[in-house]
Design an enzyme around this catalytic site. Structure first.
Site, PDB file in Angstrom:
ATOM      1  N   PRO A   1      12.708  60.918  -1.753  1.00 30.64           N
ATOM      2  CA  PRO A   1      13.319  59.708  -0.444  1.00 30.64           C
ATOM      3  C   PRO A   1      13.314  59.794   0.910  1.00 30.64           C
ATOM      4  CG  PRO A   1      15.114  61.314  -1.284  1.00 30.64           C
ATOM      5  CD  PRO A   1      14.326  62.123  -2.141  1.00 30.64           C
ATOM      6  N   ASN A   2      13.155  58.809   1.566  1.00 28.84           N
ATOM      7  CA  ASN A   2      12.802  58.418   2.601  1.00 28.84           C
ATOM      8  C   ASN A   2      11.246  58.364   3.183  1.00 28.84           C
ATOM      9  OD1 ASN A   2      15.822  57.685   3.729  1.00 28.84           O
ATOM     10  ND2 ASN A   2      16.447  60.002   3.138  1.00 28.84           N
TER      11      ASN A   2
ATOM     12  N   ARG B   1      10.242  56.394  11.507  1.00 29.09           N
ATOM     13  CA  ARG B   1      11.476  56.895  11.072  1.00 29.09           C
ATOM     14  C   ARG B   1      11.218  58.766  11.769  1.00 29.09           C
ATOM     15  NH1 ARG B   1      14.128  61.417   6.694  1.00 29.09           N
ATOM     16  NH2 ARG B   1      11.879  61.362   5.964  1.00 29.09           N
TER      17      ARG B   1
ATOM     18  N   TYR C   1       8.405  63.698  12.080  1.00 32.70           N
ATOM     19  CA  TYR C   1       7.689  63.402  11.073  1.00 32.70           C
ATOM     20  C   TYR C   1       5.983  62.881  11.598  1.00 32.70           C
ATOM     21  CZ  TYR C   1      11.879  64.619   8.512  1.00 32.70           C
ATOM     22  OH  TYR C   1      13.047  65.318   8.564  1.00 32.70           O
TER      23      TYR C   1
ATOM     24  N   ASN D   1       7.182  66.656  -2.078  1.00 32.86           N
ATOM     25  CA  ASN D   1       7.913  67.366  -0.669  1.00 32.86           C
ATOM     26  C   ASN D   1       8.754  66.290  -1.288  1.00 32.86           C
ATOM     27  OD1 ASN D   1       8.800  66.883   1.122  1.00 32.86           O
ATOM     28  ND2 ASN D   1       7.689  66.056   2.282  1.00 32.86           N
TER      29      ASN D   1
ATOM     30  N   ALA E   1      14.959  65.400   1.241  1.00 30.82           N
ATOM     31  CA  ALA E   1      16.173  65.966   1.559  1.00 30.82           C
ATOM     32  C   ALA E   1      16.685  66.400   0.069  1.00 30.82           C
ATOM     33  CB  ALA E   1      17.057  64.884   1.840  1.00 30.82           C
TER      34      ALA E   1
ATOM     35  N   GLU F   1       5.450  72.471  -2.740  1.00 27.19           N
ATOM     36  CA  GLU F   1       6.074  72.504  -2.261  1.00 27.19           C
ATOM     37  C   GLU F   1       5.477  72.154  -0.587  1.00 27.19           C
ATOM     38  OE1 GLU F   1       9.593  74.649  -2.100  1.00 27.19           O
ATOM     39  OE2 GLU F   1      10.677  73.071  -0.129  1.00 27.19           O
TER      40      GLU F   1
ATOM     41  N   HIS G   1       6.470  70.393   3.466  1.00 33.25           N
ATOM     42  CA  HIS G   1       7.128  69.665   4.288  1.00 33.25           C
ATOM     43  C   HIS G   1       6.168  69.416   5.633  1.00 33.25           C
ATOM     44  CE1 HIS G   1      11.106  70.079   1.274  1.00 33.25           C
ATOM     45  NE2 HIS G   1      10.432  71.673   1.623  1.00 33.25           N
TER      46      HIS G   1
ATOM     47  N   ARG H   1      14.549  73.934  11.811  1.00 32.74           N
ATOM     48  CA  ARG H   1      15.505  72.407  11.850  1.00 32.74           C
ATOM     49  C   ARG H   1      17.008  73.578  11.460  1.00 32.74           C
ATOM     50  NH1 ARG H   1      13.415  68.027   9.279  1.00 32.74           N
ATOM     51  NH2 ARG H   1      15.118  66.686  10.819  1.00 32.74           N
TER      52      ARG H   1
HETATM   53  C1  DQA Z   1      11.089  66.950   5.077  1.00 35.02           C
HETATM   54  C2  DQA Z   1      12.198  67.971   4.812  1.00 35.02           C
HETATM   55  C3  DQA Z   1      13.555  67.836   4.562  1.00 35.02           C
HETATM   56  O1  DQA Z   1      14.652  68.509   5.417  1.00 35.02           O
HETATM   57  C4  DQA Z   1      14.103  66.593   5.430  1.00 35.02           C
HETATM   58  O2  DQA Z   1      15.055  65.686   4.364  1.00 35.02           O
HETATM   59  C5  DQA Z   1      12.442  65.332   4.559  1.00 35.02           C
HETATM   60  C6  DQA Z   1      11.784  65.839   4.506  1.00 35.02           C
HETATM   61  C7  DQA Z   1       9.895  67.190   5.625  1.00 35.02           C
HETATM   62  O3  DQA Z   1       8.879  67.173   4.604  1.00 35.02           O
HETATM   63  O4  DQA Z   1       9.800  67.895   6.594  1.00 35.02           O
HETATM   64  O5  DQA Z   1      13.375  64.233   4.173  1.00 35.02           O
HETATM   65  O6  DQA Z   1      11.508  67.088   3.686  1.00 35.02           O
END
Ligand code: DQA
Length: 152
Positions: free
Chosen positions: A16-17, A24, A29, A80, A83, A104, A106, A113
């Protein structure tokens, strides 16, 4: 050296997002869009002799459906989960039903964080975790998957 043997694709899955990447919180990011990331992954995959299926969704169940699809159709998974990393036992369970390599990713360094980002359910299954390398993390993950697949 590119691998001449045709292989099943590597699934590159985004939670998501991440569709808002580049828009964003660019201070966290970066400015690249998810489309830029998909293009860079496709170009590298070609060099590595891999094919990829690149997906993004804002829905947990859709991620799970792609992981299930990868059980038959995928050689490996780069994920990835955004959240859902920190909340989803269901995604962990789906990954536990997948036999190939899982990396995985990020974009941000989740350990620098908020504390709720320090725990990952997905890390209980992942063969490797890349965090804090920006969008380059996806390419690093693909290289690692290629290494792991070359051993199989
Ligand atoms: C994320 C880190 C997560 O904590 C966050 O909720 C994201 C992106 C990252 O790519 O740094 O949406 O996975």
């Amino acid at each position: 050296m590119p691998n001449p043997t045709p292989r099943k694709p590597v699934y590159v899955l985004n939670g998501p997002n991440l569709n808002l990447l580049g828009k964003r919180q660019p201070e966290i990011y970066g400015h690249e869009t998810l489309e830029d990331v998909a293009e860079a992954c496709a170009a590298l995959a070609e060099d590595l002799g891999l094919t990829i299926r690149f997906h993004q969704t804002n829905h947990e169940g859709a991620l799970i459906d792609w992981i299930h699809q990868a059980r038959d159709q995928g050689a490996g998974i780069v994920i990835n989960p955004a959240a859902y990393t920190h909340t989803s036992v269901a995604i962990l369970d789906a990954l536990n039903a997948f036999d190939g390599p899982v990396i995985e990713v990020h974009i941000s360094n989740v350990h620098k964080r908020e504390t709720f980002r320090h725990h990952s359910y997905v890390s209980l299954r992942a063969d490797g975790v890349i965090a804090g390398c920006g969008t380059e993390g996806y390419r690093l993950a693909l290289r690692r998957i290629a290494t792991l697949l070359a051993k199989t």
